[in-house]
Enzyme design. Structure first.
Site, PDB file in Angstrom:
ATOM      1  N   TYR A 203       3.461  -4.616  -3.987  1.00  0.00           N
ATOM      2  CA  TYR A 203       2.326  -4.659  -3.080  1.00  0.00           C
ATOM      3  C   TYR A 203       2.398  -5.912  -2.207  1.00  0.00           C
ATOM      4  O   TYR A 203       2.630  -7.023  -2.698  1.00  0.00           O
ATOM      5  CB  TYR A 203       1.036  -4.634  -3.901  1.00  0.00           C
ATOM      6  CG  TYR A 203      -0.213  -4.918  -3.118  1.00  0.00           C
ATOM      7  CD1 TYR A 203      -0.497  -4.226  -1.931  1.00  0.00           C
ATOM      8  CD2 TYR A 203      -1.119  -5.872  -3.556  1.00  0.00           C
ATOM      9  CE1 TYR A 203      -1.645  -4.499  -1.210  1.00  0.00           C
ATOM     10  CE2 TYR A 203      -2.281  -6.141  -2.847  1.00  0.00           C
ATOM     11  CZ  TYR A 203      -2.527  -5.450  -1.673  1.00  0.00           C
ATOM     12  OH  TYR A 203      -3.664  -5.725  -0.956  1.00  0.00           O
TER      13      TYR A 203
ATOM     14  N   LYS B 118      -8.646   0.915  -7.633  1.00  0.00           N
ATOM     15  CA  LYS B 118      -7.867   2.124  -7.391  1.00  0.00           C
ATOM     16  C   LYS B 118      -8.248   3.219  -8.393  1.00  0.00           C
ATOM     17  O   LYS B 118      -9.381   3.651  -8.426  1.00  0.00           O
ATOM     18  CB  LYS B 118      -6.380   1.780  -7.424  1.00  0.00           C
ATOM     19  CG  LYS B 118      -5.990   0.571  -6.563  1.00  0.00           C
ATOM     20  CD  LYS B 118      -6.408   0.671  -5.111  1.00  0.00           C
ATOM     21  CE  LYS B 118      -5.764  -0.374  -4.209  1.00  0.00           C
ATOM     22  NZ  LYS B 118      -6.132  -1.770  -4.504  1.00  0.00           N
TER      23      LYS B 118
ATOM     24  N   ASP C 269       2.185  -4.638 -13.655  1.00  0.00           N
ATOM     25  CA  ASP C 269       1.089  -4.107 -12.844  1.00  0.00           C
ATOM     26  C   ASP C 269       1.053  -2.606 -13.073  1.00  0.00           C
ATOM     27  O   ASP C 269       1.939  -1.880 -12.624  1.00  0.00           O
ATOM     28  CB  ASP C 269       1.318  -4.438 -11.375  1.00  0.00           C
ATOM     29  CG  ASP C 269       0.155  -4.009 -10.486  1.00  0.00           C
ATOM     30  OD1 ASP C 269      -0.586  -3.080 -10.875  1.00  0.00           O
ATOM     31  OD2 ASP C 269      -0.004  -4.574  -9.388  1.00  0.00           O
TER      32      ASP C 269
END
Length: 390
Positions: A109, A206, A181
């Site tokens: 990310y 999310k 993650d």
């Protein structure tokens, strides 16, 4: 605050609904209340009821969420934050000091990379990127000062799959901590602690929240000393989940199992459709047998998730046009909500890695496949191809 007992089933879907969700003892309300308060009355100086003093240091609603998160990931403890990046920041500050080194994947990310290079870099933390699926490349990237190996699997946005168990063995052999993650997979599909991870992080914004109505992040740990350090960062800096945000996340988590099943089914349908279209030169989805990480994903995950990325054969201009041409898939950053989203990572979620080794191919479009009717989703994506061909 927990409803777990020795005879309580420990299966995921049961824990998602009951862990940390004790009914209100005063009224019998089945849903714990939102403790929308900034402070707590004391029974004399230092006489804290239930250990609660001030909302920044603790709140029963946040405790419920943290209990739930720890149970689902199989960690001993969890800390809930105001955003995913706030969670990452607290963990990194707790675990690192100037002069330390971290190895991250070459597909992560953009916000994580920005945090490491532009905030922690000037503080004295060095970051090296590597292809985490290549253990020799990881070994070459590591140094005596390496304290953390950080992995997203599946990765964002190219959906690379990393062998968590093998990476854990390598990291531990070098005295480093493995951080996973787990935002894309969620504990409904992947349990990193069972594969050897030391810490799990999430953007709860999310899939865990799941309804695009709340911002949040989490760190889940097993080590008591690191927990204390992360907890101190949380208290001292104050980037905590607000009570309503914690409650919304808790509510979302209760349907996580069934949502992830539908996300995965729909994403599989979308990926199989895209794989048959000449307009796409690449389809990134671990549920496809052609994906290089398919077999590994099948071993360490119980489903392949709701994220699909595609590479437009006609190039960057076509990719940008495609991202702007769907109707059911809505153009927006973020992912993991019940509604389908489409994005152009090079100029949106991953703009911060342009010009670096992590730069996303400029023909890539990322799809967060929601839980709508799969036929409608495929029809929308097909219609968008027609619009950009005109």
């Amino acid at each position: 605050m927990s409803t777990q007992h020795d005879d309580t089933p420990q299966h995921f879907d049961t824990l998602a609904i009951h862990a940390g969700q004790e009914f209100d003892p005063t009224t019998g309300a089945i849903i714990p209340p939102i403790y929308q308060t900034s402070t707590f009355v004391q029974d004399g100086i230092g006489g804290f009821r239930g250990g609660y003093e001030y909302n920044r240091s603790g709140n029963p609603t946040r405790t419920s969420l943290e209990t739930q998160l720890a149970a689902l990931e199989g960690g001993a403890h969890a800390r809930s934050f105001s955003s995913g990046l706030a969670a990452e920041d607290a963990l990194l500050r707790a675990a690192l000091k100037p002069g330390d080194h971290i190895v991250i994947g070459n597909d992560v990310y953009g916000g994580t990379y920005r945090l490491l290079t532009r905030i922690f870099g000037p503080w004295g933390i060095e970051t090296t990127t590597a292809e985490l699926g290549d253990l020799d490349a990881v070994r070459a990237a590591m140094r005596p000062s390496t304290r953390i190996v950080w992995v997203e699997t599946p990765s964002n946005p190219l959906l690379k799959i990393t062998d968590v168990a093998a990476l854990a063995e390598l990291a531990h052999g070098a005295g480093a901590t493995l951080v996973v993650d787990n935002t894309f997979a969620t504990p409904a599909l992947q349990r990193p602690f069972e594969l050897g991870a030391d810490v799990v992080v999430h953007s709860t914004t999310k899939y865990l929240g799941g309804h695009s109505d709340v911002l949040g992040g989490a760190v889940v740990l097993r080590d008591d000393a690191l927990l204390e350090a992360v907890g101190f960062q949380q208290f001292a800096v104050g980037a905590v989940s607000a009570p309503l945000d914690a409650w919304l996340t808790t509510r979302g988590i209760k349907t996580l199992g069934v949502r992830m099943q539908r996300h995965s089914e729909n994403a599989q349908a979308v990926a199989e459709w895209a794989a048959g279209r000449a307009e796409f030169e690449a389809v990134y989805y671990p549920g496809l047998s052609s994906h290089p990480g398919h077999d590994l994903a099948a071993r360490q995950m119980t489903g392949f998730g709701g994220m699909v990325s595609v590479g437009l054969a006609a190039g960057p201009a076509a990719a940008r046009a495609y991202a702007e041409s769907t109707r059911v898939f809505q153009l927006a950053e973020s992912l993991g909500g019940v509604e389908s989203l489409i994005g152009y990572p090079p100029d949106m979620t991953h703009a911060s890695v342009r010009g670096t080794a992590l730069a996303v191919p400029e023909n890539v479009v990322r799809l967060s496949v929601g839980i709508e009717d799969a036929g409608d989703l495929v029809a929308d994506l097909e219609a968008a191809l027609g619009r950009i061909a005109r």
